[in-house]
Design a protein around this motif. Structure first.
Motif, mmCIF file in Angstrom:
data_model
loop_
_atom_site.group_PDB
_atom_site.id
_atom_site.type_symbol
_atom_site.label_atom_id
_atom_site.label_comp_id
_atom_site.label_asym_id
_atom_site.label_seq_id
_atom_site.Cartn_x
_atom_site.Cartn_y
_atom_site.Cartn_z
ATOM 1 N N SER A 220 30.205 25.073 -8.219
ATOM 2 C CA SER A 220 29.527 25.007 -7.783
ATOM 3 C C SER A 220 29.021 26.114 -7.485
ATOM 4 C CB SER A 220 30.600 24.287 -7.011
ATOM 5 O OG SER A 220 31.392 25.930 -6.151
ATOM 6 N N ILE A 221 28.595 26.832 -7.692
ATOM 7 C CA ILE A 221 28.284 28.175 -7.433
ATOM 8 C C ILE A 221 26.671 28.357 -8.534
ATOM 9 C CG2 ILE A 221 27.882 30.648 -7.482
ATOM 10 C CD1 ILE A 221 30.654 31.264 -6.735
ATOM 11 N N GLY A 222 27.544 27.622 -9.670
ATOM 12 C CA GLY A 222 26.493 27.458 -10.990
ATOM 13 C C GLY A 222 25.435 26.249 -10.716
ATOM 14 N N LEU A 223 26.040 25.468 -9.728
ATOM 15 C CA LEU A 223 25.350 24.775 -9.318
ATOM 16 C C LEU A 223 24.191 24.032 -8.561
ATOM 17 C CD1 LEU A 223 27.538 21.518 -10.198
ATOM 18 C CD2 LEU A 223 25.461 21.892 -11.422
ATOM 19 N N LYS A 224 24.506 25.857 -7.653
ATOM 20 C CA LYS A 224 22.783 25.869 -7.119
ATOM 21 C C LYS A 224 21.951 27.148 -7.586
ATOM 22 C CE LYS A 224 26.491 25.678 -3.437
ATOM 23 N NZ LYS A 224 27.182 26.701 -2.412
ATOM 24 N N TYR A 225 22.412 27.331 -8.333
ATOM 25 C CA TYR A 225 21.148 28.779 -8.685
ATOM 26 C C TYR A 225 19.398 28.025 -8.854
ATOM 27 C CZ TYR A 225 19.781 32.209 -12.271
ATOM 28 O OH TYR A 225 19.583 33.337 -13.023
ATOM 29 N N LEU A 239 28.264 35.014 -8.162
ATOM 30 C CA LEU A 239 27.648 34.193 -9.170
ATOM 31 C C LEU A 239 28.432 35.655 -10.564
ATOM 32 C CD1 LEU A 239 26.270 32.319 -11.117
ATOM 33 C CD2 LEU A 239 24.698 34.300 -10.174
ATOM 34 N N GLU A 240 28.778 36.727 -9.884
ATOM 35 C CA GLU A 240 29.331 37.642 -10.269
ATOM 36 C C GLU A 240 29.981 37.810 -11.353
ATOM 37 O OE1 GLU A 240 28.963 42.329 -10.568
ATOM 38 O OE2 GLU A 240 27.742 41.006 -9.010
ATOM 39 N N LEU A 241 30.885 37.662 -9.878
ATOM 40 C CA LEU A 241 32.612 37.506 -10.228
ATOM 41 C C LEU A 241 32.307 35.926 -10.966
ATOM 42 C CD1 LEU A 241 35.613 37.904 -9.124
ATOM 43 C CD2 LEU A 241 35.191 36.608 -6.917
ATOM 44 N N ALA A 242 31.617 34.515 -10.361
ATOM 45 C CA ALA A 242 32.094 33.724 -11.313
ATOM 46 C C ALA A 242 31.664 34.124 -12.983
ATOM 47 C CB ALA A 242 31.025 32.580 -11.082
ATOM 48 N N PRO A 270 18.785 18.700 -14.148
ATOM 49 C CA PRO A 270 18.492 19.598 -13.331
ATOM 50 C C PRO A 270 19.834 20.626 -13.468
ATOM 51 C CG PRO A 270 16.943 18.533 -12.653
ATOM 52 C CD PRO A 270 18.091 17.289 -13.507
ATOM 53 N N ARG A 271 20.464 19.155 -13.057
ATOM 54 C CA ARG A 271 22.235 20.238 -12.894
ATOM 55 C C ARG A 271 22.807 21.351 -14.470
ATOM 56 N NH1 ARG A 271 26.309 17.194 -14.686
ATOM 57 N NH2 ARG A 271 26.451 15.856 -15.739
ATOM 58 N N LEU A 272 22.318 20.522 -15.497
ATOM 59 C CA LEU A 272 22.975 20.993 -16.402
ATOM 60 C C LEU A 272 21.595 22.208 -16.309
ATOM 61 C CD1 LEU A 272 22.958 18.727 -19.379
ATOM 62 C CD2 LEU A 272 24.924 19.987 -18.184
ATOM 63 N N LEU A 273 20.696 22.889 -16.322
ATOM 64 C CA LEU A 273 19.885 23.689 -16.616
ATOM 65 C C LEU A 273 20.150 24.347 -15.201
ATOM 66 C CD1 LEU A 273 17.298 23.986 -18.262
ATOM 67 C CD2 LEU A 273 16.106 23.771 -16.081
ATOM 68 N N ARG A 274 20.230 24.401 -14.460
ATOM 69 C CA ARG A 274 21.112 25.211 -13.719
ATOM 70 C C ARG A 274 22.136 25.905 -13.167
ATOM 71 N NH1 ARG A 274 18.237 24.653 -8.398
ATOM 72 N NH2 ARG A 274 17.308 22.483 -8.136
ATOM 73 N N VAL A 275 23.309 25.000 -14.009
ATOM 74 C CA VAL A 275 24.291 25.727 -14.434
ATOM 75 C C VAL A 275 25.070 26.415 -15.813
ATOM 76 C CG1 VAL A 275 25.390 23.978 -15.688
ATOM 77 C CG2 VAL A 275 27.566 24.885 -14.444
ATOM 78 N N PHE A 276 23.442 26.264 -16.981
ATOM 79 C CA PHE A 276 23.879 27.122 -17.771
ATOM 80 C C PHE A 276 23.200 28.168 -17.313
ATOM 81 C CE2 PHE A 276 24.731 22.673 -20.358
ATOM 82 C CZ PHE A 276 25.732 23.560 -20.978
ATOM 83 N N TRP A 277 21.664 28.085 -17.053
ATOM 84 C CA TRP A 277 21.091 29.924 -16.551
ATOM 85 C C TRP A 277 21.912 30.486 -15.569
ATOM 86 C CZ3 TRP A 277 16.708 32.343 -17.341
ATOM 87 C CH2 TRP A 277 15.119 31.488 -17.865
ATOM 88 N N ALA A 278 22.667 30.178 -14.731
ATOM 89 C CA ALA A 278 24.202 30.639 -13.887
ATOM 90 C C ALA A 278 24.877 31.188 -14.783
ATOM 91 C CB ALA A 278 24.359 29.571 -13.364
ATOM 92 N N ALA A 279 24.981 30.303 -16.198
ATOM 93 C CA ALA A 279 25.959 31.423 -16.947
ATOM 94 C C ALA A 279 25.593 31.956 -18.045
ATOM 95 C CB ALA A 279 26.884 30.103 -17.865
ATOM 96 N N GLY A 280 24.304 32.375 -18.012
ATOM 97 C CA GLY A 280 23.602 33.347 -18.590
ATOM 98 C C GLY A 280 23.178 33.002 -19.807
#
Length: 318
Positions: A220-225, A239-242, A270-280
């Protein structure tokens, strides 16, 4: 492919899954003289397709009884001088036809797209500034169809950049190949990324208690990225903890070395883009056509806008 380009022979790549009637149409339409096939199944379709056509020879890649093998071509060239190839190469002009690539023909007969050497080379050169891999050191995994302009030009780009190319055995082995090769980049399509994401979510939902809660919270944190929005120190800490608890494992599943992933051929959620970028995992969406060999626009790691296909590349007018 490269050997043919060196001497000005026009390459017509085809899907192995099309029907004999489609093969016949393409053979006749593009006036094919020689065919190279990989296995018995494709050979059977080709043999059904070519009666009455002006085809001078059919060669197999794998050894098939009763069919000429491609190694016979090597034998023909054994006593020839390399200088002869160089002389022919000098005669080839940038505007000369390099390849005819047939579209899928979803609405009518397949269309033969005529691409020159300049079309493809200019696209490769323009795409170099969008690549952040290291020449001579990094690796690419290739698993999309090589008759499709997206992966074909992509491989030319890897070779131009000095990136080692590893080919997947099949679409089913990609997961294992990622762990084995540990690539720094690859080209993909949205459907594959959706499958990866669904698999990750399925595993996460199978977790129990606290672990499941941590997983869901991280997603859910990643989906807001959004790389273009500053969300404050609280979000950054979350995000750092996730990343430490969940996203680091995602990167490991992709081999642990990914610098960038190029995605095209269809719209990416877009949700995939957000969560993958959040994951580095730097996922870069672009857009192109067979007729433009293929890239028209692309996002870059330092200029990403979610929900878009980026800006036009050099030498391209939109």
């Amino acid at each position: 492919d490269f050997a043919c380009q060196q001497i000005g022979v026009v390459v017509v790549p085809m899907y192995p899954t099309i029907s004999s009637s489609d093969y016949r149409y393409i053979f006749q339409h593009s006036e094919i003289k020689y065919a190279f096939v990989s296995n018995k199944e494709i050979l059977a379709k080709i043999n059904t397709a070519i009666p009455g056509l002006d085809v001078a020879g059919v060669y197999s890649i794998n050894k098939i009884n009763g069919t000429k093998n491609w190694q016979e071509i090597l034998e023909l060239g054994k006593n020839k001088k390399v200088e002869e190839v160089a002389a022919i190469r000098q005669e080839i002009k940038p505007e000369d036809l390099m390849s005819i690539i047939y579209t899928s023909g979803t609405t009518d007969k397949p269309k033969g797209v005529m691409l020159s050497h300049k079309n493809v080379v200019s696209n490769v050169l323009a795409c170099t500034k969008y690549s952040y891999v290291e020449s001579g050191k990094d690796r690419a995994l290739s698993f999309l169809p090589l008759n499709h302009v997206y992966e074909r030009t992509g491989v030319y780009l890897y070779i131009y950049l000095g990136v080692a190319v590893y080919y997947s055995e099949s679409m089913d082995s990609i997961g294992d190949d990622l762990k084995d090769v540990k690539p720094h980049t690859f080209n993909t399509v949205p459907r594959l990324l959706e499958k990866v994401f669904d698999k990750i979510m399925k595993k996460g939902n199978e977790l129990g208690g606290l672990k499941k809660g941590v997983f869901n919270r991280s997603v859910s944190i990643g989906l807001k990225y959004d790389p273009n929005i500053k969300q404050g120190s609280v979000y950054n800490s979350q995000l750092e903890l996730a990343d430490k608890l969940v996203f680091s494992k995602w990167r490991e599943a992709l081999g642990g070395n990914i610098k960038q992933i190029q995605c095209g051929a269809a719209a990416l959620q877009p949700r995939l883009l957000r969560v993958f970028w959040a994951a580095g995992i730097k996922l870069l969406e672009g857009y192109g056509l067979t007729e433009t060999s293929p890239v028209i626009t692309a996002n870059t790691p330092d200029a990403l806008k979610i929900g878009t296909v980026g800006k036009p590349i050099d030498f391209t007018e939109v």
